[in-house]
Structure formats: structure tokens, C-alpha cells
Write a protein that holds these residues in place. Structure first.
Motif, PDB file in Angstrom:
ATOM      1  N   TYR A 338       0.862  -1.222   0.077  1.00 41.34           N
ATOM      2  CA  TYR A 338       0.065   0.146  -0.105  1.00 41.34           C
ATOM      3  C   TYR A 338       0.752   1.238  -0.036  1.00 41.34           C
ATOM      4  N   THR A 387      -4.800   2.542  -5.001  1.00 37.86           N
ATOM      5  CA  THR A 387      -3.542   1.632  -4.876  1.00 37.86           C
ATOM      6  C   THR A 387      -3.886   0.320  -5.563  1.00 37.86           C
ATOM      7  N   ARG A 424     -11.309  11.763   8.337  1.00 35.89           N
ATOM      8  CA  ARG A 424     -11.306  10.497   7.223  1.00 35.89           C
ATOM      9  C   ARG A 424     -12.393   9.880   6.788  1.00 35.89           C
ATOM     10  N   LYS A 431     -14.953  10.533  -1.610  1.00 34.33           N
ATOM     11  CA  LYS A 431     -13.922  10.267  -2.392  1.00 34.33           C
ATOM     12  C   LYS A 431     -14.268   9.650  -3.717  1.00 34.33           C
ATOM     13  N   GLU A 448      -9.545  -4.582  -3.574  1.00 36.29           N
ATOM     14  CA  GLU A 448      -9.058  -3.727  -2.644  1.00 36.29           C
ATOM     15  C   GLU A 448      -7.509  -4.064  -2.005  1.00 36.29           C
ATOM     16  N   ASP A 449      -6.729  -3.212  -1.867  1.00 38.84           N
ATOM     17  CA  ASP A 449      -5.201  -3.670  -1.703  1.00 38.84           C
ATOM     18  C   ASP A 449      -5.297  -4.215  -0.105  1.00 38.84           C
ATOM     19  N   VAL A 452      -7.959  -2.124   6.769  1.00 42.45           N
ATOM     20  CA  VAL A 452      -7.235  -1.965   8.054  1.00 42.45           C
ATOM     21  C   VAL A 452      -8.318  -1.646   9.162  1.00 42.45           C
ATOM     22  N   THR A 456     -13.023   2.417   4.313  1.00 46.83           N
ATOM     23  CA  THR A 456     -13.359   2.610   3.108  1.00 46.83           C
ATOM     24  C   THR A 456     -14.424   1.680   2.561  1.00 46.83           C
TER      25      THR A 456
END
Ligand SMILES: O=P(O)(O)OC[C@H]1O[C@H](OP(=O)(O)OP(=O)(O)O)[C@H](O)[C@@H]1O
Ligand SMILES: NC(=O)CC[C@H](N)C(=O)O
Ligand code: SF4
Length: 590
Positions: A338, A387, A424, A431, A448-449, A452, A456
Motif C-alpha cells: 500500500y 492503490t 477521514r 472520495k 481492494e489492496d 485496515v 473505506t
């Protein structure tokens, strides 16, 4: 209240462990290294998981850059028309190339032997463009003139320790009437034993700390070593003495008022550091892309070996020396997954090619799983930009399925991972725009990379269905579940802020747990890559990588110990303090 009591009990139990550890090794907690290089110490919650937990934000790491044009050795073609004495003009551009590593603050220190102020530092909170006024030609020009120098170091910061204000921006400069003791430095990383070092520093009663950060500790540790030197400083000795007490990750750059530059990398090489040396010019940066865009070729750019330092001396030029014992490296695998710019090559492995191999791993797993109709025209692959794009493209290529831009990313929104607090969530929510033209009635394989905290995913899946009109969503993650914190420079140092530990307590990937997470997130299915896929994709032996956040096995003693503290403090509300900050606070009270 209950949480606080539980924390205190856990905490003092941990301090006892630390005490036992200290006794078992016959070392002084307040005075001596906890670090042994290369040691593996191991010898609405249902629907939107993660939303209900009060989590501190996750940030990613800083970037360091340095450039030096030596005099009397000709003129490098990389010079601007202002010549070698203003080589510092290239530094903001280098910092822009690694802005992906931190957008909280930026700064630089320059050296000019002909100025009364031999070192000059400018730093502030803001992006590189903001701090150096790059979008205002006259202001940028006047700044660059006032900062002109034949050597410069610079930094882009995101906080992994301390606060977010200007006083924490790097470089940190220490002025001194003795030229040899006047220096400035910046670093990328995190000292995991920050709390212990702080205690040790304050124990002699001679020192005072004004900030809450490992950066100030490093500054004082350097200064303390230098105070013992009556003559010119031997920086290799300074590094040897100071870093013997460090546990953690640190790639750093120092510039002195005598015109020496030092660039060093921690003994495990956790953080990246690349450099190039070409005639009179030396340049270094956290990522190769900053050197590539100066005009150097990939062949000229090298990675600094772990535990080594490069010293640039105005008289004697370039030399590299080892300052610490090194064993197998433990490069942070998350750089390739990432963090790093996709155009970078770190430790001889291209980030882009690693991500394409992750996509191949996803494709192989998909064939074996046989869960999604792969030969149906309704099935498309959609990356979560940016990413995951390289992995999604190669997965699609391997499976002969179209890879489509179903999510349009607002190009003016940065990486949300480095946004703090509620900002965030809000930023992630605005976004992406799902494209109905692409996704309506489709079966989406959403690549998705990494997941966490799941911020998202939480904002995306409903919108892909409601706005995009997708009929099915199958999430595929090009990374294993992040089940453990990081204490080496990625701001995810508690367990409660991570989504995966709730589903995969020991990292074990069961079908049932992956489906439970898919259901809670609102996906039809979800699959991670297994840990073994990482080393294969990066092209390094598994034991040359730090994979602690996916295995719980830390490459340093203090890292492993902090993990135990983090496990014990699971579920306690700790005022959003990072685990190493909790330890520092407890030590200073006790
Ligand atoms: O599970 P989470 O806590 O949401 O973290 C993971 C997400 O954060 C990153 O996106 P980011 O917006 O930072 O970066 P990108 O646009 O560069 O991919 C990453 O690419 C994931 O999408
Ligand atoms: N991410 C980093 O490398 C941060 C460096 C340092 N720990 C700070 O918080 O400023
Ligand atoms: S714990 Fe994870 S993020 Fe931190 S250095 Fe190790 S691999 Fe990188």
C-alpha cells in the motif's frame, strides 16, 4: 472507569513483565538497550463493523529526502540554472514525489558555508505545495533564494507519535555556538521503546523534554553523544552509541553546520532508503521515485543496506560505513502492498510488479474457490482506486475478465488513510463516485489492496449497490487480514482500531469467518490472500520481511512486548493514546 482500572491492572502487570525481562537479561530498564538487532522475539457493529468502536486514526509514514552538490568536483547535469550552490532548489520537488508518505507537515534545512546562519530551516504544517508556496511563483522564488544551499535535507510528516502541530514538524534543528555541535535532522519511523528512552534521558536530571515525541529523543541522544567529543564529531561513533539503545525503525538524514551530511538506515531495514551518487552529486530519498524524477535511471539508484550510513564530507566526499550489527533484514511488507508510490523500486523489488503478482495470486485463488461465475459476461472486476489498480488489472488479465473503472476517484481527494479523526470518514465517503453506466446489473469482483479499519469498505459497499446498481459484490483483498498493531511507524498501534482481529483472532483464514465479515460489511463474499502469498509476490524470502501486523510476530523485543500490552488492553478505552505512548505515560508516572 472500569476500563481505566482494567488498563491500570494490565499495565502494571506489563511493567512487571518488563521488569522480569530486564532482570532476565541483567540490564537496566532505565539505562540500556532493549534492542537486539535481528531478534525475533517470538522465539452498528453487525452491519458496519468497526463503526461502533472509538478508534484512533491510522496514518502512514513520513518521507525523507536529501541532496548534496560537493564543491570543486565539477558540475552535475542535474543542477538547475542557479548552479550547485543552489542545489537545494531540487528538494521541494523530491518531497512532492514522496508526498504520498505524509501530508501533515513538510520542511527542509539547507547548508551554505557563506551565510552567517550556516543552517537554515523552514517547516510548517501543510503539504509541500503549501509550506513552500509552490503555487505562488514569486513567493516560492523568494523562499528558495532565502534557503539556497549546496546541501539540503527535507521531510514530509504524518504523526506516529506526539501531536500534529508545527512544533512537531521536521527537520529538528539544534543550534549551537560550536559549529561541530550544530545540526539538523529528520527521520521516518518510530522508536518502539520511546517510553523507556524518555525515562532514561530524564533520569539524569539534566535533560528536559518540551515535546512528546521520539524525534526529540533522537535529537537529545545525538546531542548527548556529541557533548563528549572535544574535536570533530565522528558520526559513525555517534550512530553506534545512540542506536545501540533504539528498538524500532528509523531511516534518517542529518545535516551539520560543518557541512557534513549523514544518511542512515535502521539495522533491520524496516523503513526504505534509496540513494544515488553521481560525480559531485549525492541524493537520497525514502523512495526511488524521487530520484528517478530528478533524472537518474533505475540502474543508478541503490538501496542503502540496513545498519549502514553514508557520510558526505565537504573535504573527503562520499563514504559508506556500517554502524550496527546486521542479520537478516525485516523490510516492512506493507510498503509494497500500500504505502509506497507504485512507480518506486524498494530493496530491488518493483512496487508495481509486486502488486501485479498479488493480482495473479488473487486470480489463482479465485479459480480454486470457484465461487463467482467467471465466464459470465455480467462479471466484471472493479478496483478501489488508486492503490489496488495494478493488482486488479493483473487479476482481470489472468482471468480474462474485463477490469472496469466502476469507481471514479475524486483526484483532488488525497489518500484518506492519512486523514485524521472524523475527517477521514467524511473524506472516504465523498472520495468515490460509483458509475451506474459500468456497474448496473453486474456481478462485481471488487479488488481492494488492504482492509485496515474498514472505513473505506463501510462507505463503499452500500453505494456500489444503491448508486451503482450492482447485483452482487465479491470483495477480494490483495493482503492478509491486519490482525496486529504496528509499532514501527504506521499509526495503528492498538488492536481495537483494527477490524480483522474480531474475525480472525490468530490470523487463521476460515471460510466461515470471511463470510461473517462479508455479511457484516454487506458484501456477497469476501476473500483475503494468505500470508504466504506476500513473500511470493514481493519476491523476497518471508523471513526477510516484517509481517508482524499479519502474524503477530515482531522482529524486535520491544515490538513483541508492546504487542502483549496491546492484547491486554484490548477493549479498554485509552484516550486514543498509542500503545507506546501509554507505556511512556505510565513510566513517567511511576
Ligand atoms: O480499511 P481502511 O481503514 O479503510 O484502510 C484501507 C484503505 O485505505 C487506503 O486507501 P487510501 O484512500 O488511503 O489510498 P489510495 O487512494 O491511495 O488507494 C487503502 O488503499 C484502502 O482503500
Ligand atoms: N511516520 C513517521 O515516520 C513519523 C516520525 C516520527 N515518529 C513522528 O511522529 O514525527
Ligand atoms: S508491523 Fe506491519 S506495517 Fe508495521 S513495519 Fe511491520 S509489516 Fe510494516
Amino acid at each position: 472507569m472500569l476500563a481505566r482500572v482494567r488498563f491500570a491492572v494490565c499495565f502494571y502487570a506489563d511493567l512487571r513483565i518488563l521488569e522480569d525481562f530486564k532482570l532476565s537479561r541483567g540490564i537496566d530498564l532505565r539505562g540500556t538497550p532493549l534492542y537486539k538487532p535481528g531478534t525475533n522475539a517470538s522465539q452498528d457493529s453487525a452491519r458496519h463493523p468497526g463503526n461502533s468502536v472509538d478508534m484512533s486514526e491510522i496514518h502512514h509514514e513520513c518521507g525523507v529526502a536529501a541532496i548534496y552538490h560537493l564543491s570543486g568536483r565539477g558540475r552535475s547535469p542535474m543542477c538547475t540554472e542557479d548552479g550547485p550552490r543552489q542545489i537545494s532548489r531540487l528538494l521541494p520537488r523530491m518531497l512532492l514525489d514522496i508526498q504520498n508518505r505524509g501530508q501533515l507537515a513538510a520542511g527542509m534545512t539547507t547548508y551554505d558555508p557563506d551565510q552567517p546562519r550556516l543552517l537554515r530551516t523552514r517547516k510548517d504544517v501543510g503539504t509541500v505545495t503549501e509550506v513552500f508556496r509552490l503555487n505562488h511563483r514569486a513567493k516560492a522564488e523568494s523562499l528558495m533564494k532565502s534557503l539556497a544551499g549546496r546541501a539540503a535535507i527535507g521531510h514530509v510528516r504524518y504523526a506516529t507519535c506526539g501531536q500534529d502541530d508545527r512544533s512537531y514538524a521536521q527537520p529538528f534543528e539544534r543550534k549551537h555556538i560550536h559549529k561541530r555541535k550544530w545540526f539538523s535532522f529528520c527521520f521516518n519511523g518510530q522508536l518502539s521503546n520511546y517510553g523507556l528512552l524518555k525515562e532514561r534521558l530524564l533520569a539524569d536530571g539534566d535533560h528536559h523534554l518540551t515535546l512528546d515525541t521520539d524525534t526529540e529523543i533522537i535529537l537529545h541522544e545525538f546531542a548527548r553523544q556529541m557533548s563528549q567529543s572535544p574535536t570533530r564529531i565522528n558520526w559513525i561513533d555517534v550512530l553506534k552509541q545512540t542506536t545501540a539503545g533504539f528498538d524500532g525503525a528509523y531511516s534518517l538524514a542529518v545535516l551539520t553546520a560543518e557541512g557534513e551530511m549523514i544518511v542512515a538506515r535502521d539495522p533491520l531495514g524496516i523503513k526504505p532508503m534509496c540513494y544515488v551518487h553521481d560525480g559531485p552529486l549525492f541524493a537520497a530519498a525514502s523512495e526511488s521515485v524521487a530520484l528517478l524524477n530528478l533524472g537518474f535511471s533505475n540502474e543508478q539508484i541503490k538501496s542503502l543496506p540496513p545498519g549502514h550510513a553514508i557520510i558526505i564530507d565537504p573535504e573527503t566526499g562520499f563514504r559508506m560505513e556500517r554502524f550496527a550489527e546486521t542479520e537478516d533484514p525485516k523490510h516492512c511488507f506493507f510498503e509494497w502492498i500500500y504505502f509506497a508510490n507504485v512507480a518506486s523500486t524498494l530493496d530491488e523489488q518493483s512496487v508495481y510488479l509486486s502488486r501485479t503478482r498479488l493480482g495473479e495470486e488473487l486470480a489463482r485463488a479465485e479459480r480454486e474457490l470457484d465461487r463467482v461465475a467467471l465466464d459470465c459476461p455480467d462479471t466484471i472486476i472493479v478496483p478501489v482506486p488508486d492503490t489496488s489498480k495494478a493488482a486488479a488489472d493483473s487479476m482481470a488479465y489472468q482471468l480474462s475478465i474485463p477490469c472496469r473503472e466502476g469507481l471514479i476517484r475524486n483526484r483532488y481527494a488525497g489518500r484518506t488513510f492519512i486523514e485524521g479523526g472524523t475527517a477521514r470518514k467524511a473524506k472516504a465517503a465523498t472520495k468515490y463516485t460509483p458509475l451506474r453506466e459500468v456497474m448496473e446489473g453486474k456481478r462485481i469482483i471488487l479488488v481492494e489492496d488492504s482492509i485496515v479499519r474498514s472505513t473505506t469498505m463501510n462507505v463503499l459497499l452500500d453505494r456500489i449497490r444503491d448508486v451503482g446498481g450492482a447485483k452482487e459484490i465479491h470483495v477480494r483483498v490483495a493482503c492478509p487480514p491486519i490482525i496486529a498493531p504496528c509499532f514501527y511507524g504506521i499509526d495503528m498501534s492498538t488492536i481495537d482500531q483494527l477490524i480483522a482481529p474480531k474475525y480472525f483472532p490468530n490470523g487463521k483464514l476460515t471460510d466461515e469467518a470471511q463470510q461473517r465479515l462479508a455479511d457484516d460489511l454487506g458484501a456477497d463474499s469476501l476473500r483475503y490472500l494468505p500470508v504466504e502469498a506476500i513473500a511470493r509476490a514481493i519476491g523476497k524470502p518471508s523471513d526477510h520481511l516484517c509481517q508482524a501486523c499479519v502474524t503477530g510476530k515482531y522482529p524486535t523485543v520491544c515490538g513483541q512486548h508492546l504487542y502483549q500490552i496491546a492484547l491486554d488492553n484490548r477493549g479498554c478505552k485509552l484516550n486514543n493514546k498509542r500503545t507506546y505512548e501509554q507505556l511512556a505515560a505510565a513510566l513517567s508516572q511511576g
